[in-house]
Design an enzyme around this catalytic site. Structure first.
Site, PDB file in Angstrom:
ATOM      1  N   CYS A  71      19.033  37.304  30.611  1.00  0.00           N
ATOM      2  CA  CYS A  71      19.049  37.494  32.063  1.00  0.00           C
ATOM      3  C   CYS A  71      18.343  36.342  32.765  1.00  0.00           C
ATOM      4  O   CYS A  71      18.518  36.141  33.954  1.00  0.00           O
ATOM      5  CB  CYS A  71      18.438  38.836  32.433  1.00  0.00           C
TER       6      CYS A  71
ATOM      7  N   GLU B 133      16.058  45.769  36.877  1.00  0.00           N
ATOM      8  CA  GLU B 133      16.242  44.343  36.649  1.00  0.00           C
ATOM      9  C   GLU B 133      17.700  44.125  36.278  1.00  0.00           C
ATOM     10  O   GLU B 133      18.159  44.628  35.261  1.00  0.00           O
ATOM     11  CB  GLU B 133      15.314  43.906  35.524  1.00  0.00           C
TER      12      GLU B 133
END
Lengths: 681, 681
Positions: free
Chosen positions: A294, A255
């Site tokens: 994020c 990720e």
């Protein structure tokens, strides 16, 4: 503070001077780490042996109940973690997401695993596949834990949540975990792990922690391992191309960056509810963790014609954000995690302003509450793109309180801009235009791991653009790394290997602990409903007597229930029906009469029939047919600590010629006592 | 023969001299390829635009019916493909696996997609997640096609099956495919693709073919693409570490080498059935495609004490394999695909004999039928390991007719040897010892994509160690590449992106085409059962009248059905039950009475209630309770060409206080006609 790693059941220090980390608000040294002398090869080996074998001895529900116990103990210790968390630059609100959010994830995984997975070591996937006509050769896909190490390399921004949201699914799956904490905030992860280890709930070897730099950690990975990584694209590339990784193919779940967009629909007017809701969301996303998420909003896509109005309104709101020392309760936004991070964000802003106008520049801050400018502070920064096609606008993620406004001319332009982000963790849409939303979502879904749609209906109840939820997928394609985390039990399966097992029905039954058609049938000599949970064997079967279904039965049933559908009651019409060709019994009568044939009336261990799964009527039953039932104990899952378990019975109604008329699973709760004591469940 | 590529809707030649390929039996030149002047950038672009948009205009069932039509046309053309196939060195039996096996895969994908996926463009994944207490904020995971190119890089050994087993799931998913055929046998893939294109069944842009070397093909991949590769570990490493791949994260599905093991259980005596069945299997696996199968047996693990006997028996059988020109009907094993392949296998044998005794050496062959030694022939080769711990024994895959016997001393030793293979596509076990098998399977499952267990029951019906099936997973962890292919509809989802959609219930309903609790309810003014399939709107709802459940109802129902379970009939016992606390209505009565409340009796478009899904009894119903039903059209899937579709009705039984007593889906078949004509379905 010297921060230790936890390896092979002991806290240990790598020795030497190590690395030093400072509080980004005050500049005070808060932690020193060293991994220099740690023996990671032995730590991996310990996980593969002690960790794997201890976990293999437990069932999924046992692991779930450990997770729940752990979450409770962590909850009791949370004040001390909140204190440490200030040293990472987090406000109390930021810490709530990290700390309470992390504990909540443990609770969710514990309860979902108990409710959605069996109390077993093997999880079946999909239906039994019949591979030969005679039924002697069948197959079943199963998930078993990968027999390696889950190496979880975490990002600095959520030292607790990030650790726990990766740990929970791996632990439920049955894989030992080695946590590689982020360097800047590893002292908070270490504080968390200390509570987890002191709780003495986890099996030995299930959890190890590496704090500090670790250049050689990937040298120890092997083929059964899973590497889950959250962090920068550059580190992700190192992982993907590391010789050991390339040579051994551990599973990767990555990720990385994501230039997430929020979108204001073309229906939104200036000052409308959606207009204001979007502004609220941007303000929240930019200030939370000082934009170091994020999932934070990086691009704000708005209809060109109202961009200036939105820019003006948003700018005023952003100027109102109180920035400073996170320990001060008035402060809404703290510093970035480090001076280095501040420099990185500043240089991203510098890159962006090549193609953007500056609406609000956080690189210079006048008002800091309770803090000096020498801290790692950047204020809310709003840019406005001069061209929506400039690469930098759609590709640069400034990992701080920075957003860029982009105007779109029409829906085609909008879709183009969204896709120019090349894959994102999340996108959000603020619009009340149902048709626009459905079309847009279908157009851009494959570029996202999650899409949030806010409208008038959920304006008050939605959980926000930037909040990953334990039950929903977290991860995205392309730039976002193409990994998958969370998503409830989906994440557990990423730590397991899927295997197709082919063999005789009895072989599958032995491997999966579930009865399969064709496997051994046990006739116990008593009615199966008289057998308490733990004595009940898989395959235990009851064969009923026959019963003739008469026209009088059909009439009586129709009369009693009110179901006078023509197929049962009107021969002329029923003859026209291409499936029936004449009057047939109610399907509901068949399953009811089947129950009449299979139940054992007296009080006993079967507490309730709480449902039915996958009922299919496969052959219409005409009056005069003689039906009978086979009921076979198919699967069992004990409810730890509740005195009963769930038992599914494979049920088949056949006619006098053994044609199958209906098949289904009868779901029951069965007590562990022959005569239950009538206590509360 | 000059072999062309098929790009952007045209057959084309790269020009120049190109590469030359020879028949491995005769040495005759059979094909010349060139990709030199081909514009692959434009081919990728064409797939992304024309291909994606044409596929996006079709539903999954429409694609499935194209696949079925294609499979039929291919079947008609198969003789010509068999002729070409001899030129790859394949015997007729080898070609049957490749050609008929490939067509069968298309048929399976067509029928499974029709039966297991909706006739829609979006596939939902899992249940709706309720995210707010008031139900105004919910989520649903969906799969949508990745908006890129499926680049499928095939191995030489199955030029037809390999192409089709990758093409079928990508096409069902809705992704355009670029096939990169293997160089040695690309002429056969080209012959296949020519029939596929001439069939004129596929949408424009759905399929392109590159024949020949293509060093730059990876330069064109982007983030939404999927790269599916079968071949050598060295090429897999090039793909994994290619700068374009590392930079853009296309999804990878990689299938590489595999040192597959077959295992003879410790229960098997010399000369026993399992002993002989294993020998049969090894003979088949070693001779089929001259051992050039990624699933072939490479290691034979047998109890040490009978290794010599097995070695002797197997050796005799292997010597009986007739090797030579595959066109000769007596021949059981043809040549390897090329002289280069022969050299590679010979050097693997050379490496293996460092730690093995040679039982049978195929590097020298005396009897070749109808062929010269100058062809690419290697005869059956059997080695016997002198040490089971030698790396080479567990790590070298000789991709030809070569097997190594390894003796194991006990079950622990056996598991160790299996795992030393470091991940395999398939393993097989020949044993009648149920307990041994279950324990071994659980120990080694995570090292395998597929495990076959052969015993007395399925000795005649099993499909073999080396046969991947379209419904079962094909792929394995570690050395095997950690990819997944096939596995029925699982493979389709590898070509789709999973996304969590969060929003109001109506937003989800619009995106998925399925009704969600809380979404719009439509009351049409007529009973929904009077509405033909195409006019029936998602959300169409019927609210029933109330009915009181009386003690007389319960008694009558018990009398009629024979279900006199104490919870319904015996107040004293029912009081002891912790869930009921007194007599309650039969669950079966509730659903039957509910049908009485919701059905519309006269002849009409609803043809049948063919089943019920996910029935849960959530609140016991005591006598005196007044129940009512809500029935809402939840999902629809039209059966192309059959005149009806499947309609699922979300059904809820509530009491007078609106507590939910039961919920389930009623599954019906609904005609497209208001008054069906009574024809056969």
């Amino acid at each position: 503070m010297r921060v230790e790693s936890y390896l092979q059941g002991d806290w240990c220090d790598g020795g030497g001077e190590g690395e030093t980390y400072c509080d980004p608000t005050t500049g005070d040294v808060v932690a020193q780490f060293s991994t220099q002398g740690l023996n990671l090869a032995e730590a991996f080996q310990y996980a593969r042996t002690t960790g794997c074998s201890n976990l293999a001895a437990t069932t999924i529900h046992q692991r779930a109940s450990m997770l729940k116990a752990l979450a409770k103990i962590l909850g009791d210790a949370k004040e001390s973690l909140y204190e440490v968390s200030y040293q990472t630059g987090a406000t109390k609100a930021d810490s709530w997401i990290d700390i309470d959010g992390g504990f909540g994830t443990l609770f969710t995984y514990a309860s979902r695993a108990t409710n959605e997975l069996p109390n077993a070591k093997v999880v079946v996937d999909g239906d039994v596949e019949k591979l030969s006509r005679d039924g002697s050769f069948v197959a079943q896909h199963v998930f078993t834990p990968r027999q390696g190490v889950a190496l979880q390399i975490n990002a600095f921004n959520f030292p607790i949540w990030g650790t726990l949201e990766k740990f929970a699914p791996a632990f439920i799956a049955g894989m030992p975990v080695i946590v590689k904490a982020a360097e800047q905030t590893g002292f908070l992860t270490a504080a968390l792990v200390r509570v987890m280890i002191d709780a003495d709930v986890l099996p030995e070897g299930a959890l190890q922690l590496v704090c500090g730099k670790s250049h050689d950690i990937l040298d120890h990975v092997q083929s059964q391992d899973v590497i889950a990584f959250t962090g920068s694209t550059s580190t992700a590339r190192i992982i993907r191309t590391h010789p050991q990784v390339v040579a051994h193919n551990p599973r990767l779940s990555i990720e990385t960056d994501s230039v997430n967009a929020t979108i204001l629909g073309p229906d939104a007017k200036s000052g409308s509810d959606e207009f204001n809701l979007l502004i609220d969301e941007v303000v929240k996303e930019i200030s939370t963790k000082a934009g170091q998420k994020c999932t934070a909003i990086r691009r704000i896509l708005v209809p060109l014609e109202i961009m200036d109005e939105l820019s003006a309104s948003l700018s005023i709101r952003l100027q109102g954000i109180v920035t400073g020392n996170p320990r001060n309760e008035r402060v809404q936004m703290g510093p970035l995690v480090s001076l280095a991070a501040k420099d990185r964000v500043a240089s991203c802003i510098e890159a962006l302003v090549q193609s953007c106008d500056v609406v609000l520049d956080g690189r210079t801050i006048d008002d800091l509450v309770d803090a000096e400018r020498s801290g790692a502070f950047i204020g809310p920064t709003l840019l406005q793109a001069t061209s929506s096609t400039a690469d930098v606008v759609n590709n640069v993620e400034a990992f701080g309180p920075v957003c860029t406004l982009i105007g779109y001319s029409d829906n085609i332009d909008l879709v183009r801009i969204v896709k120019a982000g090349d894959g994102a963790l999340v996108g959000s849409i603020f619009s009340n235009d149902d048709e626009f939303v459905a079309s847009l979502v279908n157009n851009i879904a494959s570029y996202h791991g999650r899409i949030l749609v806010v409208n008038g209906e959920n304006a008050q109840s939605h959980t926000g653009h930037g909040s990953p939820l334990p039950t929903l997928l977290h991860g995205g394609p392309g730039r976002a790394g193409d990994g998958e985390e969370l998503g409830g039990m989906r994440a557990v399966k990423h730590y397991m290997q899927r295997t197709a097992i082919q063999g005789s029905p009895q072989t599958l039954a032995n491997v999966t602990g579930r009865w399969v058609e064709g496997a051994e049938i046990i006739e116990p000599g008593v009615h199966p409903f008289r057998i308490p949970f733990h004595e009940l064997a898989i395959g235990t079967t009851f064969f009923s007597a026959e019963r003739e279904v008469t026209i009088a039965d059909i009439e009586s049933f129709a009369h009693l229930t009110g179901d006078i559908f023509y197929a049962h009651m009107d021969e002329e019409s029923a003859k026209r029906n291409p499936i029936f060709g004449g009057r047939v019994a109610h399907g509901y009568f068949l399953v009811s009469a089947a129950a009449g044939l299979f139940v054992d009336p007296p009080y006993g261990p079967v507490l309730a029939n709480y449902g039915i799964d996958a009922l299919r009527f496969t052959k219409p039953v005409k009056p005069g047919t003689r039906i009978k039932v086979r009921l076979t104990c198919k699967s069992k899952s004990f409810r730890q600590g509740r005195g009963y378990g769930e038992v599914a019975w494979d049920t088949q109604i056949t006619d006098q010629d053994d044609n199958v008329c209906a098949s289904y699973d009868v779901l029951t709760m069965v007590s562990e006592l022959a005569i239950p004591d009538g206590g509360e469940t």
